[in-house]
Design a protein around this motif. Structure first.
Motif, short mmCIF file in Angstrom:
data_model
loop_
_atom_site.label_atom_id
_atom_site.label_comp_id
_atom_site.label_asym_id
_atom_site.label_seq_id
_atom_site.Cartn_x
_atom_site.Cartn_y
_atom_site.Cartn_z
N PHE A 1 -6.26 -0.59 0.73
CA PHE A 1 -5.89 0.82 0.73
C PHE A 1 -6.83 1.61 1.64
O PHE A 1 -6.39 2.39 2.49
CB PHE A 1 -5.95 1.37 -0.70
N THR A 2 -8.13 1.39 1.49
CA THR A 2 -9.12 2.10 2.29
C THR A 2 -8.95 1.78 3.77
O THR A 2 -9.01 2.67 4.62
CB THR A 2 -10.54 1.76 1.82
N ARG A 3 -8.69 0.52 4.10
CA ARG A 3 -8.49 0.12 5.50
C ARG A 3 -7.25 0.79 6.08
O ARG A 3 -7.25 1.29 7.19
CB ARG A 3 -8.36 -1.39 5.60
N GLN A 4 -6.17 0.84 5.31
CA GLN A 4 -4.90 1.36 5.81
C GLN A 4 -4.85 2.89 5.79
O GLN A 4 -4.33 3.51 6.71
CB GLN A 4 -3.73 0.80 5.00
N VAL A 5 -5.39 3.52 4.76
CA VAL A 5 -5.24 4.96 4.58
C VAL A 5 -6.48 5.73 5.04
O VAL A 5 -6.37 6.85 5.51
CB VAL A 5 -4.92 5.28 3.10
N GLY A 6 -7.66 5.13 4.89
CA GLY A 6 -8.87 5.79 5.34
C GLY A 6 -9.76 6.30 4.21
O GLY A 6 -10.83 6.84 4.46
N CYS A 7 -9.31 6.18 2.98
CA CYS A 7 -10.13 6.54 1.83
C CYS A 7 -9.69 5.69 0.65
O CYS A 7 -8.64 5.04 0.71
CB CYS A 7 -10.01 8.03 1.50
N PRO B 1 -8.24 4.62 -3.10
CA PRO B 1 -7.11 5.12 -3.88
C PRO B 1 -7.51 6.26 -4.80
O PRO B 1 -6.78 7.23 -4.96
CB PRO B 1 -6.64 3.90 -4.68
N TYR B 2 -8.68 6.17 -5.41
CA TYR B 2 -9.16 7.23 -6.30
C TYR B 2 -9.30 8.55 -5.54
O TYR B 2 -8.83 9.59 -5.98
CB TYR B 2 -10.49 6.85 -6.96
N ILE C 1 0.84 -1.20 0.00
CA ILE C 1 0.00 0.00 0.00
C ILE C 1 0.88 1.25 0.00
O ILE C 1 0.58 2.23 -0.69
CB ILE C 1 -0.98 0.00 1.20
N THR C 2 1.97 1.21 0.72
CA THR C 2 2.92 2.33 0.70
C THR C 2 3.46 2.53 -0.71
O THR C 2 3.55 3.67 -1.20
CB THR C 2 4.08 2.08 1.69
N ARG C 3 3.80 1.44 -1.39
CA ARG C 3 4.28 1.55 -2.77
C ARG C 3 3.19 2.08 -3.70
O ARG C 3 3.46 2.86 -4.61
CB ARG C 3 4.82 0.21 -3.26
N VAL C 4 1.95 1.67 -3.45
CA VAL C 4 0.83 2.17 -4.26
C VAL C 4 0.68 3.68 -4.05
O VAL C 4 0.51 4.43 -5.01
CB VAL C 4 -0.49 1.44 -3.92
N LEU D 1 -6.63 1.91 -11.79
CA LEU D 1 -6.52 1.09 -10.58
C LEU D 1 -6.27 -0.38 -10.87
O LEU D 1 -5.61 -1.06 -10.10
CB LEU D 1 -7.75 1.26 -9.70
N THR D 2 -6.76 -0.87 -11.98
CA THR D 2 -6.51 -2.26 -12.33
C THR D 2 -5.02 -2.47 -12.58
O THR D 2 -4.42 -3.44 -12.07
CB THR D 2 -7.33 -2.68 -13.56
N ALA D 3 -4.38 -1.56 -13.30
CA ALA D 3 -2.94 -1.65 -13.57
C ALA D 3 -2.14 -1.48 -12.28
O ALA D 3 -1.17 -2.21 -12.05
CB ALA D 3 -2.52 -0.62 -14.60
N VAL D 4 -2.54 -0.54 -11.45
CA VAL D 4 -1.84 -0.30 -10.18
C VAL D 4 -1.95 -1.54 -9.29
O VAL D 4 -0.97 -1.97 -8.67
CB VAL D 4 -2.39 0.95 -9.46
N ALA D 5 -3.14 -2.13 -9.24
CA ALA D 5 -3.34 -3.33 -8.43
C ALA D 5 -2.47 -4.48 -8.94
O ALA D 5 -1.84 -5.19 -8.14
CB ALA D 5 -4.81 -3.74 -8.46
#
Length: 179
Positions: A113-119, A121-122, A78-81, A95-99
């Motif tokens: 991402f939502t669990r770790q960051v709070g929102c 990725p978009y 997630i940090t790398r994302v 997001l498909t390519a990033v995933a």
């Protein structure tokens, strides 16, 4: 006010920000902050705007870091994302390519991402793109060029998102900054 999906935007005029911080403007390093202590403070004193603004500025300046105020240590993917999303603010990420790059399915990426960051990725990248646009406007870049530089299809699209995020148009923001 139970539930996880609450959002508050607050625009503090530049002059008020400078007055509150003693002459130092604060650039919010991250567009999204999870701050349960601040939420409790706001709910307990909804009419005390001064103390709310001071608490928010303290949080932004890093003088107060309530538990849960940022991404929790967790999955390094997630940090790398986040680095990948921040690395190209000229367009919305696929997001498909990033995933795929992160070794996750699109749905796993969004959930993690939502669990770790709070929102999502978009939403996170949109706020990063708008913040970068704000920095370009401060430097005096034309609004149309700024919209293109941060990946909006046209100036109207940028205008709509900027106004939703900052409660003013890009032109009004640029005029207030350059006073």
């Amino acid at each position: 006010m139970g539930g996880r999906g609450r959002c508050v935007s607050l625009y503090v005029p530049v002059a008020a920000m400078v007055a509150l911080t003693g002459g130092e403007a604060i650039e919010f390093g991250r567009p999204f902050v999870v701050a349960p202590a601040l939420r409790r403070h706001i709910l307990s004193r909804p009419d005390d705007l001064d103390s709310i603004v001071v608490a928010m500025l303290g949080l932004a300046a890093g003088t107060k870091r309530p538990t849960g105020s940022g991404p929790e240590p967790g999955d390094p993917r997630i940090t790398r994302v986040m680095e990948r999303l921040r690395g190209d603010l000229s367009r919305a990420a696929d997001l498909t390519a990033v995933a795929t790059e992160a070794g996750l399915s699109r749905e796993q990426l969004i959930r993690s991402f939502t669990r770790q960051v709070g929102c999502s990725p978009y939403a996170w990248q949109l706020q990063a793109r708008l913040a970068h646009g704000r920095r370009l406007l401060v430097r005096g870049e034309p609004i149309a060029a700024t919209a293109a530089a941060v990946g909006f299809a046209d100036q109207a699209h940028f205008h709509k998102h900027f106004r939703a995020a900052y409660a003013m148009t890009p032109g009004a923001f640029q005029n207030n900054v350059n006073i």
